[in-house]
Scaffold this motif. Structure first.
Motif, PDB file in Angstrom:
ATOM      1  N   CYS A   3     -34.620  18.996 -26.326  1.00  0.00           N
ATOM      2  CA  CYS A   3     -34.457  17.784 -27.127  1.00  0.00           C
ATOM      3  C   CYS A   3     -35.651  16.845 -27.038  1.00  0.00           C
ATOM      4  N   ALA A   4     -36.590  17.105 -26.185  1.00  0.00           N
ATOM      5  CA  ALA A   4     -37.692  16.177 -25.924  1.00  0.00           C
ATOM      6  C   ALA A   4     -38.371  15.639 -27.179  1.00  0.00           C
ATOM      7  N   GLY A   5     -38.747  16.485 -28.112  1.00  0.00           N
ATOM      8  CA  GLY A   5     -39.418  15.987 -29.303  1.00  0.00           C
ATOM      9  C   GLY A   5     -38.758  16.435 -30.587  1.00  0.00           C
ATOM     10  N   ASP A   6     -37.528  16.916 -30.491  1.00  0.00           N
ATOM     11  CA  ASP A   6     -36.872  17.539 -31.628  1.00  0.00           C
ATOM     12  C   ASP A   6     -35.616  16.806 -32.058  1.00  0.00           C
ATOM     13  N   MET A   7     -35.635  15.490 -32.057  1.00  0.00           N
ATOM     14  CA  MET A   7     -34.455  14.703 -32.353  1.00  0.00           C
ATOM     15  C   MET A   7     -34.368  14.389 -33.843  1.00  0.00           C
ATOM     16  N   ASP A   8     -33.190  14.663 -34.425  1.00  0.00           N
ATOM     17  CA  ASP A   8     -32.943  14.314 -35.819  1.00  0.00           C
ATOM     18  C   ASP A   8     -31.871  13.240 -35.947  1.00  0.00           C
ATOM     19  N   ASP A   9     -30.946  13.168 -34.997  1.00  0.00           N
ATOM     20  CA  ASP A   9     -29.870  12.180 -35.043  1.00  0.00           C
ATOM     21  C   ASP A   9     -29.420  11.887 -33.623  1.00  0.00           C
ATOM     22  N   LEU A  10     -28.862  10.700 -33.415  1.00  0.00           N
ATOM     23  CA  LEU A  10     -28.330  10.285 -32.122  1.00  0.00           C
ATOM     24  C   LEU A  10     -26.941   9.714 -32.308  1.00  0.00           C
ATOM     25  N   CYS A  11     -26.064  10.002 -31.358  1.00  0.00           N
ATOM     26  CA  CYS A  11     -24.736   9.389 -31.345  1.00  0.00           C
ATOM     27  C   CYS A  11     -24.481   8.895 -29.926  1.00  0.00           C
ATOM     28  N   TYR A  12     -23.872   7.719 -29.819  1.00  0.00           N
ATOM     29  CA  TYR A  12     -23.616   7.131 -28.501  1.00  0.00           C
ATOM     30  C   TYR A  12     -22.122   7.039 -28.250  1.00  0.00           C
ATOM     31  N   ASP A  13     -21.689   7.563 -27.117  1.00  0.00           N
ATOM     32  CA  ASP A  13     -20.296   7.545 -26.674  1.00  0.00           C
ATOM     33  C   ASP A  13     -20.179   6.410 -25.659  1.00  0.00           C
ATOM     34  N   LYS A  15     -17.511   5.033 -24.307  1.00  0.00           N
ATOM     35  CA  LYS A  15     -16.481   5.276 -23.297  1.00  0.00           C
ATOM     36  C   LYS A  15     -17.036   6.037 -22.095  1.00  0.00           C
ATOM     37  N   ARG A  16     -17.902   7.016 -22.350  1.00  0.00           N
ATOM     38  CA  ARG A  16     -18.458   7.862 -21.288  1.00  0.00           C
ATOM     39  C   ARG A  16     -19.901   7.530 -20.943  1.00  0.00           C
ATOM     40  N   ASN A  17     -20.475   6.604 -21.694  1.00  0.00           N
ATOM     41  CA  ASN A  17     -21.876   6.220 -21.530  1.00  0.00           C
ATOM     42  C   ASN A  17     -22.786   7.447 -21.649  1.00  0.00           C
ATOM     43  N   ARG A  18     -22.579   8.168 -22.761  1.00  0.00           N
ATOM     44  CA  ARG A  18     -23.351   9.376 -23.045  1.00  0.00           C
ATOM     45  C   ARG A  18     -24.064   9.240 -24.385  1.00  0.00           C
ATOM     46  N   LEU A  19     -25.179   9.901 -24.459  1.00  0.00           N
ATOM     47  CA  LEU A  19     -25.939   9.981 -25.693  1.00  0.00           C
ATOM     48  C   LEU A  19     -25.944  11.442 -26.126  1.00  0.00           C
ATOM     49  N   TYR A  20     -25.653  11.683 -27.400  1.00  0.00           N
ATOM     50  CA  TYR A  20     -25.686  13.032 -27.950  1.00  0.00           C
ATOM     51  C   TYR A  20     -26.892  13.113 -28.879  1.00  0.00           C
ATOM     52  N   VAL A  21     -27.814  14.020 -28.560  1.00  0.00           N
ATOM     53  CA  VAL A  21     -29.058  14.180 -29.311  1.00  0.00           C
ATOM     54  C   VAL A  21     -28.907  15.420 -30.191  1.00  0.00           C
ATOM     55  N   ILE A  22     -28.984  15.223 -31.497  1.00  0.00           N
ATOM     56  CA  ILE A  22     -28.787  16.309 -32.445  1.00  0.00           C
ATOM     57  C   ILE A  22     -30.143  16.758 -32.971  1.00  0.00           C
ATOM     58  N   ALA A  52     -28.794  21.860 -38.862  1.00  0.00           N
ATOM     59  CA  ALA A  52     -27.714  20.896 -38.607  1.00  0.00           C
ATOM     60  C   ALA A  52     -28.330  19.632 -38.001  1.00  0.00           C
ATOM     61  N   ARG A  53     -28.625  18.671 -38.859  1.00  0.00           N
ATOM     62  CA  ARG A  53     -29.348  17.475 -38.442  1.00  0.00           C
ATOM     63  C   ARG A  53     -28.496  16.212 -38.409  1.00  0.00           C
ATOM     64  N   THR A  54     -27.344  16.260 -39.024  1.00  0.00           N
ATOM     65  CA  THR A  54     -26.543  15.059 -39.200  1.00  0.00           C
ATOM     66  C   THR A  54     -25.266  15.145 -38.386  1.00  0.00           C
ATOM     67  N   ALA A  55     -24.960  14.052 -37.670  1.00  0.00           N
ATOM     68  CA  ALA A  55     -23.761  14.035 -36.836  1.00  0.00           C
ATOM     69  C   ALA A  55     -23.115  12.656 -36.872  1.00  0.00           C
ATOM     70  N   CYS A  56     -21.869  12.626 -36.440  1.00  0.00           N
ATOM     71  CA  CYS A  56     -21.118  11.381 -36.373  1.00  0.00           C
ATOM     72  C   CYS A  56     -20.196  11.446 -35.169  1.00  0.00           C
ATOM     73  N   TRP A  57     -20.172  10.392 -34.368  1.00  0.00           N
ATOM     74  CA  TRP A  57     -19.281  10.296 -33.221  1.00  0.00           C
ATOM     75  C   TRP A  57     -18.059   9.494 -33.632  1.00  0.00           C
ATOM     76  N   ASP A  58     -16.860  10.037 -33.371  1.00  0.00           N
ATOM     77  CA  ASP A  58     -15.602   9.341 -33.653  1.00  0.00           C
ATOM     78  C   ASP A  58     -14.941   8.993 -32.325  1.00  0.00           C
ATOM     79  N   PRO A  59     -15.056   7.736 -31.880  1.00  0.00           N
ATOM     80  CA  PRO A  59     -14.499   7.365 -30.579  1.00  0.00           C
ATOM     81  C   PRO A  59     -12.973   7.435 -30.532  1.00  0.00           C
ATOM     82  N   SER A  60     -12.305   7.299 -31.656  1.00  0.00           N
ATOM     83  CA  SER A  60     -10.836   7.354 -31.660  1.00  0.00           C
ATOM     84  C   SER A  60     -10.328   8.769 -31.391  1.00  0.00           C
TER      85      SER A  60
END
Length: 84
Positions: A3-13, A15-22, A52-60
């Motif tokens: 993931c170092a230089g290949d990021m297309d999208d980010l989602c932040y959780d 509740k868990r204090n996590r970052l998802y790098v897409i 697959a470059r696009t993502a969405c985090w659903d906290p619910s």
């Protein structure tokens, strides 16, 4: 990690204090931020699909949705990953 230089999208959780790098190269990397700035760590990487470059985090639902484009072998699809 890939993931170092290949990021297309980010989602932040929050509740868990996590970052998802897409990455459009075909993976999602989970990064744990709970240890503060000095203890950021990669939790792991899962394969998605090329393009697959696009993502969405659903906290619910505690779910990460990743959109995958159609290919010669597969139709467009939505991958769902549930956070433990």
């Amino acid at each position: 990690t890939p993931c170092a230089g290949d990021m297309d999208d980010l989602c932040y959780d929050t509740k868990r204090n996590r970052l998802y790098v897409i990455s459009g190269y075909g993976f999602v990397t989970a990064i744990d931020l709970s240890g503060g700035r000095e203890q950021i760590r990669t939790m792991g990487t899962v394969q998605t699909a090329i393009g697959a470059r696009t993502a969405c985090w659903d906290p619910s639902r505690d779910a990460l949705y990743v959109a995958c484009p159609a290919t010669v072998a597969l139709p467009a699809r939505l991958l769902v990953y549930h956070a433990p």
